[in-house]
Scaffold this active site. Structure first.
Site, short mmCIF file in Angstrom:
data_model
loop_
_atom_site.label_atom_id
_atom_site.label_comp_id
_atom_site.label_asym_id
_atom_site.label_seq_id
_atom_site.Cartn_x
_atom_site.Cartn_y
_atom_site.Cartn_z
N ASP A 36 36.33 50.70 35.87
CA ASP A 36 37.65 50.44 36.50
C ASP A 36 38.72 51.64 36.02
O ASP A 36 39.78 51.49 35.62
CB ASP A 36 38.05 49.13 35.69
CG ASP A 36 37.17 48.15 35.66
OD1 ASP A 36 36.33 47.99 36.78
OD2 ASP A 36 36.91 47.44 34.96
N GLU A 208 40.41 42.38 44.91
CA GLU A 208 40.78 42.60 43.16
C GLU A 208 41.38 43.95 43.18
O GLU A 208 41.06 44.93 44.00
CB GLU A 208 39.95 42.08 42.37
CG GLU A 208 38.42 42.85 42.58
CD GLU A 208 37.41 42.17 41.67
OE1 GLU A 208 37.66 41.28 40.68
OE2 GLU A 208 36.28 42.57 41.90
#
Length: 560
Positions: A36, A208
């Site tokens: 991420d 997302e």
């Protein structure tokens, strides 16, 4: 005199021209469990932050001046009062941070799952100290991003479907608040930006990881879609006004590997969750997560940080233009020098514990409140106090972790330890999650010192202790140095011990490595090598001395 000045000027210009040259960076740029990624640039400096889940300290921060040489400069959350990970499962904790800079201040926005939700921390210096979290209760969801556009700020994030009614599994939304960055609070009403994904009629899942950018006349919203597995992708939307709907790019996704031949050599998969940065030379780059699997879709090293060039075409950013496969190397103009510590390609890491503080590359499992480790008392040694806590619980065990950043290679260490009883164990572990690990250690069986290899319970919930799958009697004197090595070869791990340096004895060969994969163990993390000691629930005053630790990567794709 003028001729001399002219000659000096020519030499200076030549040095400037040759101070940088075209070379290649190696993917992943941060190898091992660094998922991420978010990136920002401040003048000539670049910063990346990554998710850390239940590991402590939280949110590792990296710095570069050329996008080639990266160094870890610390963590955003390195004080117990900042981060409570007590009771967190290995894949809970901190999800998907974003790092940004504005008007002299750095901001990181992140989610602490199960413990308080979304928060923001700030710092004048990215090395720290970072502030205690300011919680944002209005921001209900995950993967929040703070983005500055001019003198305004916005928070975009993944949230629930409209009226909290899912039309299908994986139905999510992207929402936004205006943000008062001076007072660290949201402004006005929540706004729905994306419902479902690129085309809700096709039931897109898990929109997302959003980021908002203003480039030229457009606002761009870039998101991950497809779930953080094999079908992961990155998609893009744009609008000329935040009061108007975002339009999906007709050629989405702008990054994915899901349509490629699964039998291709040295695959990179699951690419997505990207962030964009414009370099000092005007070129654009994307950082994103990806995986390096073996035997199809097995990977033990977790989701790693990759980088690829970005090309703007017809007003849309395209990641990895001209290529279907994400490449293991791309050319870049960068400094000739190389970092003192490497985070990519094949490298060798060695720590003799001669510093008064642990290297920032190490992590602990959950928040450290009582300091059970010590590198100050005895230079050249890491001392661990055996605690009752184990790696299979949800507390903070005596466990110092280093990322497995390679498919092939090894980790090794040397310890001095005398186990008082069969409950006491100290050695070297390769750890994926609470019940998925291998642990080669020194202990006691039937009153005699032994080397054991333990295997986690896996899905066997009825088992109360790890299984001993191999053991050997030790004939050395109590307290004498013993060496341990764990060798990884894709789907196989071999475990060695030695009573003399480099005189390795095989304890167990080619144990199934798939047991440590995300596919079997689940979750969002990667495997860690760990110096680990425990008294397995019993009170003790025992300590173990780790005299060095080393890790070498030997992946074939980087060999020349």
């Amino acid at each position: 005199m003028k001729r001399l000045q002219k000659l000096i000027l020519i030499i200076v210009l030549m040095l400037l021209v040759h101070s940088t040259r075209s070379q290649s960076f190696t993917n992943p740029i941060l190898s091992g469990f660094y998922p991420d990624p978010s990136i920002c640039r401040v003048e000539n400096d670049y910063y990346i932050v990554n998710s850390s889940f239940a590991y402590y300290p939280g949110l590792p921060i990296f710095h570069s001046t050329d996008l080639l040489n990266w160094q870890q400069i610390g963590y955003a959350l390195n004080r117990p009062e900042q981060l409570n990970l007590d009771g967190a499962g290995i894949s809970r904790g901190l999800f998907a941070p974003t790092i940004r800079y504005h008007d002299g201040l750095f901001y990181i926005l992140c989610t602490l799952i199960d413990k308080g939700g979304n928060f923001i921390v700030t710092a004048k210096d990215p090395k720290g100290p970072w502030s205690n979290p300011t919680w944002l209760p209005e921001v209900k969801g995950i993967d929040p991003s703070i983005d500055f556009i001019g003198d305004k700020a916005y928070i975009v994030y993944n949230s629930d479907p409209p009226e909290n009614k899912s039309l299908y599994d994986g139905h999510r939304t992207i929402r936004m608040y205006a943000f008062d960055y001076k007072n660290l609070k949201v402004i006005g009403e929540e706004k729905l930006l994306i419902n479902g994904g690129t085309d809700i009629s096709k039931k897109p899942i898990w929109i997302e990881g959003p980021h908002l950018y203003k480039v030229g006349d457009y606002y761009y919203l870039m998101c991950a879609e497809g779930g953080t597995g094999y079908n992961h992708s990155e998609v893009i939307f744009r609008t000329k006004s935040l009061d108007e709907p975002f339009v999906s790019y007709q050629n989405n996704p702008i990054l994915t590997q899901r349509n490629l031949d699964t039998a291709r050599k040295n695959p990179i998969t699951t690419t997505g969750h990207a962030d964009l940065v414009q370099a000092t030379d005007g070129k654009w780059w994307a950082v994103f997560l990806g995986c390096r699997p073996y035997l199809g879709d097995f990977y033990n090293t977790g989701r790693e940080t990759f980088m690829a060039p970005v090309e703007w075409k017809d007003g849309w950013p395209i990641i990895n233009p001209g290529f279907a496969e994400v490449k293991y190397a791309y050319p870049i103009d960068a400094a000739v020098k190389r970092s003192a510590q490497k985070f990519s390609g094949n490298y060798f890491f060695k720590d003799d514990f001669n510093s008064s503080a642990l290297n920032d590359r190490y992590s602990f499992l959950r928040t450290v409140r009582d300091k059970w480790y010590d590198v100050e008392t005895r230079p050249g040694a890491l001392l661990l106090t055996l605690q009752p806590q184990t790696c299979s619980g949800k507390e903070n065990p005596s466990m110092v972790c280093f990322r497995q950043s390679h498919i092939k290679g090894y980790a090794a260490t040397a310890i001095k330890f005398t186990a008082a009883n069969e409950n006491e164990k100290a050695g070297l572990m390769v750890f994926q999650s609470e019940n998925y690990f291998y642990f080669i250690c020194q202990s006691v069986e039937n009153g005699k010192p032994v080397v054991q290899l333990l295997k986690g319970n896996g899905k066997n919930t009825s088992a109360t202790k790890p299984e001993v799958i191999a053991s050997a009697l030790l004939y050395n004197k109590p307290g004498k140095e013993i060496y341990f090595k764990i060798e990884a070869k894709g789907d196989g791990y071999s475990f060695y011990y030695a009573l003399k340096k480099n005189d390795w004895r095989l304890l167990k060969e080619n144990e199934d490595g798939r047991f440590l994969s995300t596919k079997w163990a689940g979750g969002f993390v990667g495997s860690m090598y760990a110096m680990y000691a425990t008294s397995n629930g019993a009170a003790t005053t025992s300590k173990v001395s780790y005299n060095w630790f080393e890790c070498r990567s030997e992946d074939d794709v980087y060999k020349k």
